[in-house]
Design an enzyme around this catalytic site. Structure first.
Site, PDB file in Angstrom:
ATOM      1  N   GLY A  12       0.672  -0.905   0.102  1.00 56.15           N
ATOM      2  CA  GLY A  12       0.553   0.041  -0.275  1.00 56.15           C
ATOM      3  C   GLY A  12       0.534   1.617  -0.225  1.00 56.15           C
ATOM      4  N   GLU A  41      14.340  -3.937  12.584  1.00 58.65           N
ATOM      5  CA  GLU A  41      13.806  -4.018  13.718  1.00 58.65           C
ATOM      6  C   GLU A  41      13.395  -2.170  13.594  1.00 58.65           C
ATOM      7  OE1 GLU A  41      12.267  -6.342  15.486  1.00 58.65           O
ATOM      8  OE2 GLU A  41      13.243  -7.854  15.184  1.00 58.65           O
ATOM      9  N   ASP A  70       8.360   6.123   7.919  1.00 65.19           N
ATOM     10  CA  ASP A  70       7.746   5.450   9.572  1.00 65.19           C
ATOM     11  C   ASP A  70       6.095   6.443   9.490  1.00 65.19           C
ATOM     12  OD1 ASP A  70       8.309   3.165  10.826  1.00 65.19           O
ATOM     13  OD2 ASP A  70       8.220   5.364  12.445  1.00 65.19           O
ATOM     14  N   SER A  71       5.407   5.868   9.798  1.00 68.50           N
ATOM     15  CA  SER A  71       4.175   6.234   9.658  1.00 68.50           C
ATOM     16  C   SER A  71       3.703   6.366  11.195  1.00 68.50           C
ATOM     17  CB  SER A  71       3.350   6.852   8.823  1.00 68.50           C
ATOM     18  OG  SER A  71       3.638   5.047   8.416  1.00 68.50           O
ATOM     19  N   HIS A 181      -1.009  12.117   4.921  1.00 65.28           N
ATOM     20  CA  HIS A 181       0.522  12.987   5.261  1.00 65.28           C
ATOM     21  C   HIS A 181       1.949  12.589   4.920  1.00 65.28           C
ATOM     22  CE1 HIS A 181      -1.075   8.649   6.199  1.00 65.28           C
ATOM     23  NE2 HIS A 181       0.402   8.259   7.139  1.00 65.28           N
ATOM     24  N   ARG A 182       1.519  11.467   3.972  1.00 63.43           N
ATOM     25  CA  ARG A 182       3.060  10.911   3.410  1.00 63.43           C
ATOM     26  C   ARG A 182       3.166  11.615   1.997  1.00 63.43           C
ATOM     27  NH1 ARG A 182       2.628   6.280   5.130  1.00 63.43           N
ATOM     28  NH2 ARG A 182       0.379   5.845   3.984  1.00 63.43           N
TER      29      ARG A 182
HETATM   30  P1  IMP Z   1       5.297   1.149   9.632  1.00 60.90           P
HETATM   31  O1  IMP Z   1       5.585   2.980   9.665  1.00 60.90           O
HETATM   32  O2  IMP Z   1       5.750   0.868   8.283  1.00 60.90           O
HETATM   33  O3  IMP Z   1       5.917   1.185  10.995  1.00 60.90           O
HETATM   34  O4  IMP Z   1       3.960   1.492   9.451  1.00 60.90           O
HETATM   35  C1  IMP Z   1       2.721   2.295   9.989  1.00 60.90           C
HETATM   36  C2  IMP Z   1       1.576   1.481  10.410  1.00 60.90           C
HETATM   37  O5  IMP Z   1       0.133   2.958  10.569  1.00 60.90           O
HETATM   38  C3  IMP Z   1       0.702   0.884   8.900  1.00 60.90           C
HETATM   39  O6  IMP Z   1       0.715  -1.056   9.312  1.00 60.90           O
HETATM   40  C4  IMP Z   1      -0.679   1.181   9.473  1.00 60.90           C
HETATM   41  O7  IMP Z   1      -1.195   0.232  10.154  1.00 60.90           O
HETATM   42  C5  IMP Z   1      -0.656   2.681   9.718  1.00 60.90           C
HETATM   43  N1  IMP Z   1      -0.535   3.736   8.614  1.00 60.90           N
HETATM   44  C6  IMP Z   1       0.237   4.353   8.140  1.00 60.90           C
HETATM   45  N2  IMP Z   1       0.171   4.896   7.317  1.00 60.90           N
HETATM   46  C7  IMP Z   1      -0.846   4.818   7.023  1.00 60.90           C
HETATM   47  C8  IMP Z   1      -2.140   5.170   6.255  1.00 60.90           C
HETATM   48  O8  IMP Z   1      -1.874   6.260   5.316  1.00 60.90           O
HETATM   49  N3  IMP Z   1      -3.474   4.363   6.003  1.00 60.90           N
HETATM   50  C9  IMP Z   1      -4.002   3.405   7.633  1.00 60.90           C
HETATM   51  N4  IMP Z   1      -2.762   2.765   7.867  1.00 60.90           N
HETATM   52  C10 IMP Z   1      -1.760   4.429   7.486  1.00 60.90           C
END
Ligand code: IMP
Length: 200
Positions: A12, A41, A70-71, A181-182
């Protein structure tokens, strides 16, 4: 032409980042194309630290400038949870996005609405020599108790944006890629990427 690796195994996120960066004079590469599959990690204490850990690991493995994000989702009634732990939120093994949405709604049930929340993202761009550049973005909204829409991923079906009148999962991809946000973080990183591309 600058080759830029996107350090993500999340389909995604990869799809979104490829779409947002497609108008740049940059060749976007995914880890799959290079046969790279590394697990990093996420031990950082901030989005920036985790993004940097991922960008650095993939830049070292590939020898290419690498962009990682990272989000997370921050819900005010839960004091900012799940935040950094958004992708690991739900106390069951092999939980999927649906399980995490159910767990979040369970934790919110006792709190009065509206459940204000925001998605936050930090982008890190690592050069193979270790230099790092950062950009941040956020997207405000509220969590709703029923799922709406089938687009996006993660918490999108329960993230409602009052000014749009819909959840992110009800938007088409182009619209999400304008307001997320991204998208906002990537927009801020574009000038830096263009300078990098000119140097190449
Ligand atoms: P990471 O950045 O890979 O650690 O994952 C961030 C997590 O935040 C994702 O697995 C989602 O659960 C959530 N997340 C981040 N961006 C989005 C988005 O655009 N839509 C919905 N969930 C998000």
């Amino acid at each position: 032409m600058l080759k830029l690796l996107l350090a993500s195994q999340n389909p995604g996120k990869l799809r979104e980042m490829q779409a947002i960066l497609q108008d740049l004079p940059i060749q976007i590469i995914s880890p799959v194309e290079l046969g790279i599959q590394i697990h990093v990690e996420e031990t950082g204490e901030s989005y920036a630290e985790n993004a940097a850990l991922k960008a650095k690991a993939y830049a070292q493995a590939s020898g290419l400038p690498t962009l990682a994000d990272d989000s997370g989702l921050e819900v005010d009634a839960l004091n900012g949870a799940p935040g950094l732990y958004s992708s690991r939120y739900a106390p069951i093994p092999n939980a999927d996005d649906g399980d995490r949405r159910v767990f979040l709604l369970k934790n919110l049930a006792a709190h009065p609405r509206p459940w204000s929340a925001r998605f936050c993202a930090t982008i890190a761009i690592a050069q193979p020599d270790g230099e790092m550049h950062y950009a941040e973005g956020a997207c405000e909204g509220e969590i709703i108790p029923e799922e709406r829409g089938t687009g996006g991923f993660g918490y999108d079906p329960i993230f409602y944006m009052p000014e749009k009148g819909c959840t992110i999962a009800e938007m088409d991809e182009d619209e999400k890629n304008r307001i997320s946000h991204r998208a906002r973080a990537l927009e801020k990183a574009k000038d830096f990427l263009l300078v990098l591309a000119e140097k190449t």
